[in-house]
Design an enzyme around this catalytic site. Structure first.
Site, PDB file in Angstrom:
ATOM      1  CD  GLU A   1       2.213   2.819   9.487  1.00 26.14           C
ATOM      2  OE1 GLU A   1       0.972   2.670   9.505  1.00 26.14           O
ATOM      3  OE2 GLU A   1       2.882   2.780   8.429  1.00 26.14           O
TER       4      GLU A   1
ATOM      5  CD  GLU B   1      -1.871   1.654   2.854  1.00 19.38           C
ATOM      6  OE1 GLU B   1      -1.585   2.839   3.147  1.00 19.38           O
ATOM      7  OE2 GLU B   1      -2.228   0.797   3.689  1.00 19.38           O
TER       8      GLU B   1
END
Length: 419
Positions: free
Chosen positions: A125, A48
């Site tokens: 992240e 993604e």
């Protein structure tokens, strides 16, 4: 609302809303983290990120600046069962959005240098997520229920799986999963269906998604049913100011006819400020700032859980009150007044959630991708209205009596919950 199936099996759905001056356009792929093997964990999310890094026609800056130059916005997200890439633009800029978004999903180059750059971003992240115990506890709860099953894994993967992941692994995942029959394109706003279909066909012409004729893939099957673990307690020791807990059990799957009754039950238990858990734990006793219940549903399984964040010294009392309230509803059910309020919350939140083009676009795609059909609004509201007190209480007696797993993130050890 209109639907067209292209020869490749890719589906295009639109909802025309002439009163709007914007359009939300999304490309939804029926591939998520549960489609990964153990060594691929995090590949769907990694991909993604990478699709925005460049195609044969555009670089990363060109992708982002093309949409931002007209005041639009783009983004994407990965779930356990699907991935979505979307843009929201003025109606006059829809051709640009279609061209850019179709290009990045269909023809990303996955440059080796971009793979390495984005690897670092994803590791950051993951580290950021580890610093958010209120989020981490939900992942810990899923792992407690599902164990090593893909539904129990982190969508982002872990440092141990992301660090060694190769470009070839990501490329193989991309080309195996991102195929036309598994893709739904949805758009809502001031648009013309025929023009959207024509623009999509032009944007995909000659791309890897411009393939031989095929039938659309059916929605994800519900068999075999996912096996869950026996009720357990999972503790992540962490020196936090608050203790974060989720107490819950396996729920019901996405196509279970009881899902409407579960929505009402969830509203009554912990779905708002008037819910039982909020009133008992926060309003009457002041033991927590945030407390709520929730239900997650997948093709072949589901979760029901209650979350609370409280001072570590109060965790025992919060757990006792939660267990007591769940047992009370399991044994005695809810009242007629609570049923009416729960129905009203379900209907109101659904209808109010359709006030923007993004939510309408999402509804189109999810109906096609997850359910195989789009239930009309009036029919959905009628299904909620038809829920009886006996249906909700029967479900409560069965669901809330199940053995409960407990996930805790805070300054504790496993031995603190041995009793």
């Amino acid at each position: 609302m209109r639907r067209t199936v292209l020869p490749s099996g890719l589906r295009v759905l639109t909802e025309a809303i002439p009163a709007m001056r914007s359009v939300s356009f999304g490309i939804w792929v029926a591939v998520g983290s549960r489609d990964e093997t153990g060594t691929q964990a995090g590949a769907a999310h990694f991909l993604e990120h990478l699709l925005f890094k460049g195609t044969h026609k555009r670089g990363a800056l060109e992708i982002s600046s093309a949409i931002e130059a007209v005041g639009g916005e783009t983004n994407a997200f990965t779930t356990k069962e699907y991935t979505c890439y979307y843009a929201r633009v003025l109606d006059e800029d829809l051709p640009l959005a279609i061209d850019v978004m179709c290009d990045l999903v269909a023809d990303s180059v996955l440059e080796p240098t971009d793979v390495e750059t984005e690897r670092g971003v994803i590791l950051e992240e993951i580290a950021m997520h580890d610093d958010e115990p209120g989020d981490e506890v939900h992942d810990l709860f899923a792992r407690a229920v599902y164990g090593d099953h893909p539904l129990g894994r982190l969508i982002s993967g872990t440092a141990e799986t992301i660090t060694p992941m190769t470009r070839r692994q990501i490329q193989n995942f991309y080309r195996r999963g991102y195929v036309a029959p598994q893709i739904v394109i949805a758009a809502a706003g001031n648009l013309d269906h025929a023009i959207v279909v024509r623009l999509v066909r032009q944007a995909l012409h000659g791309s890897p998604l411009d393939t031989d004729p095929a039938a659309p893939a059916p929605h994800r099957p519900a068999t075999p049913v996912v096996r869950t673990r026996a009720a357990t307690t999972a503790v992540e020791p962490k020196e936090t100011e608050q203790a974060h807990i989720v107490l819950g059990c396996p729920g019901i799957d996405r196509l279970d006819e009881r899902r409407f009754a579960l929505g009402v039950l969830n509203n009554v238990l912990g779905g708002g400020m008037s819910s039982r858990l909020f009133q008992e734990i926060r309003e009457r006793r002041g033991l927590a700032y945030s407390v709520y219940s929730y239900a997650s549903q997948y093709a072949d399984s589901g979760l029901f859980g209650v979350y609370a964040g409280c001072a570590p010294t109060r965790i025992g009392e919060v757990l006792e009150l939660t267990r007591t309230e769940l047992a009370r509803v399991a044994e005695h059910g809810i009242t007629e007044a609570e049923l009416a309020r729960g129905k009203g919350m379900s209907k109101g939140s659904f209808v109010l959630g359709l006030e923007d083009t993004g939510s309408r676009m999402s509804r189109l795609a999810k109906g096609e991708l997850l359910y195989g059909a789009l239930m009309p609004v009036d029919e959905l509201l009628a299904r909620v209205d038809a829920i009886t007190l006996d249906e909700v209480n029967t479900l409560a007696a069965e669901l809330l009596a199940r053995p409960m797993s407990l996930a805790v993130v805070g300054p504790f050890g496993e031995s603190d919950f041995s009793a």
